[in-house]
Design a protein around this motif. Structure first.
Motif, PDB file in Angstrom:
ATOM      1  N   LYS A  73       0.832  -1.204   0.000  1.00 49.95           N
ATOM      2  CA  LYS A  73       0.000   0.000   0.000  1.00 49.95           C
ATOM      3  C   LYS A  73       0.867   1.254   0.000  1.00 49.95           C
ATOM      4  CE  LYS A  73      -2.133   1.257   3.797  1.00 49.95           C
ATOM      5  NZ  LYS A  73      -3.086   1.377   4.906  1.00 49.95           N
TER       6      LYS A  73
ATOM      7  N   ASP B 108      -4.826   7.222   3.757  1.00 47.20           N
ATOM      8  CA  ASP B 108      -5.285   5.878   3.413  1.00 47.20           C
ATOM      9  C   ASP B 108      -6.629   5.937   2.691  1.00 47.20           C
ATOM     10  OD1 ASP B 108      -3.059   4.783   4.554  1.00 47.20           O
ATOM     11  OD2 ASP B 108      -4.106   3.824   6.226  1.00 47.20           O
TER      12      ASP B 108
ATOM     13  N   HIS C  95      -7.855   3.814  -0.570  1.00 43.93           N
ATOM     14  CA  HIS C  95      -9.032   2.954  -0.557  1.00 43.93           C
ATOM     15  C   HIS C  95     -10.069   3.412  -1.587  1.00 43.93           C
ATOM     16  CE1 HIS C  95      -7.707   0.406   2.660  1.00 43.93           C
ATOM     17  NE2 HIS C  95      -7.389   1.475   3.374  1.00 43.93           N
TER      18      HIS C  95
ATOM     19  N   THR D   8      -7.321  -7.877  -1.968  1.00 44.86           N
ATOM     20  CA  THR D   8      -6.713  -7.185  -0.837  1.00 44.86           C
ATOM     21  C   THR D   8      -5.821  -8.158  -0.075  1.00 44.86           C
ATOM     22  OG1 THR D   8      -8.591  -5.690  -0.633  1.00 44.86           O
ATOM     23  CG2 THR D   8      -7.207  -5.956   1.321  1.00 44.86           C
ATOM     24  N   ILE D   9      -4.625  -7.722   0.246  1.00 45.08           N
ATOM     25  CA  ILE D   9      -3.705  -8.485   1.079  1.00 45.08           C
ATOM     26  C   ILE D   9      -3.745  -7.832   2.456  1.00 45.08           C
ATOM     27  CG2 ILE D   9      -1.342  -9.309   1.385  1.00 45.08           C
ATOM     28  CD1 ILE D   9      -0.926  -8.654  -1.648  1.00 45.08           C
ATOM     29  N   PRO D  10      -4.367  -8.492   3.436  1.00 46.75           N
ATOM     30  CA  PRO D  10      -4.529  -7.868   4.759  1.00 46.75           C
ATOM     31  C   PRO D  10      -3.202  -7.348   5.337  1.00 46.75           C
ATOM     32  CG  PRO D  10      -5.760  -9.908   4.639  1.00 46.75           C
ATOM     33  CD  PRO D  10      -4.928  -9.824   3.388  1.00 46.75           C
ATOM     34  N   TYR D  11      -3.246  -6.138   5.865  1.00 47.88           N
ATOM     35  CA  TYR D  11      -2.107  -5.465   6.508  1.00 47.88           C
ATOM     36  C   TYR D  11      -0.926  -5.241   5.565  1.00 47.88           C
ATOM     37  CZ  TYR D  11      -4.874  -7.038  10.420  1.00 47.88           C
ATOM     38  OH  TYR D  11      -5.918  -7.288  11.264  1.00 47.88           O
ATOM     39  N   HIS D  12      -1.154  -5.330   4.259  1.00 46.71           N
ATOM     40  CA  HIS D  12      -0.059  -5.120   3.309  1.00 46.71           C
ATOM     41  C   HIS D  12      -0.480  -4.223   2.148  1.00 46.71           C
ATOM     42  CE1 HIS D  12       3.570  -5.918   0.993  1.00 46.71           C
ATOM     43  NE2 HIS D  12       2.807  -6.173  -0.033  1.00 46.71           N
TER      44      HIS D  12
ATOM     45  N   VAL E  53      -2.513  -4.711  -1.940  1.00 42.59           N
ATOM     46  CA  VAL E  53      -3.411  -5.311  -2.923  1.00 42.59           C
ATOM     47  C   VAL E  53      -2.566  -5.951  -4.018  1.00 42.59           C
ATOM     48  CG1 VAL E  53      -3.633  -3.191  -4.307  1.00 42.59           C
ATOM     49  CG2 VAL E  53      -5.489  -4.859  -4.319  1.00 42.59           C
TER      50      VAL E  53
END
Length: 127
Positions: free
Chosen positions: A63, A80, A84, A106-110, A112
């Protein structure tokens, strides 16, 4: 080292004129368009979307790196929420042009990534 990689990646992304994914998807940075060849679909992009898809096609998934590349010198003032919103608008754009749902993962906590497996299987469905 990470900063060096990010700067080189950003330079490559900003200078790329055309990025092709397996003759299925082509990003034309000169004409600001994304072409999905199996359906012969041409999608017009704004500058932020063009840089966003360029990131994804060049496997930039973080991100923070995407924000830095998409908004370039203005990245420090970007929240952010801007990221988004771009992601939401890009998903809606793909859906409007009848591309399969789930192409942007979406890659959580990272960040896309582009769902390359779905792109490949969707292209085979058109064959």
């Amino acid at each position: 080292m990470l900063t060096y990689i990010a700067h080189n990646t950003a330079r490559e992304i900003h200078s790329a004129r055309q990025v092709i994914f397996h003759d299925i998807l082509t990003l034309d940075s000169v004409h600001n368009q994304l072409t999905w060849h199996p359906g012969n679909i041409v999608i017009p992009l704004n500058d932020a979307q063009k840089r966003f898809f360029n990131c994804l096609l060049m496997k930039v998934t973080s991100k923070q790196q995407i924000i830095s590349i998409v908004w370039n010198e203005r990245a420090y003032g970007i929240s952010d929420n801007n990221y988004h919103q771009l992601l939401f608008q890009s998903r809606a754009l793909l859906k409007r042009h009848k591309l399969p749902d789930g192409l942007l993962v979406t890659i959580p906590y990272h960040g896309v990534r582009l769902n390359e497996d779905l792109l490949l299987s969707s292209a085979k469905a058109y064959s």
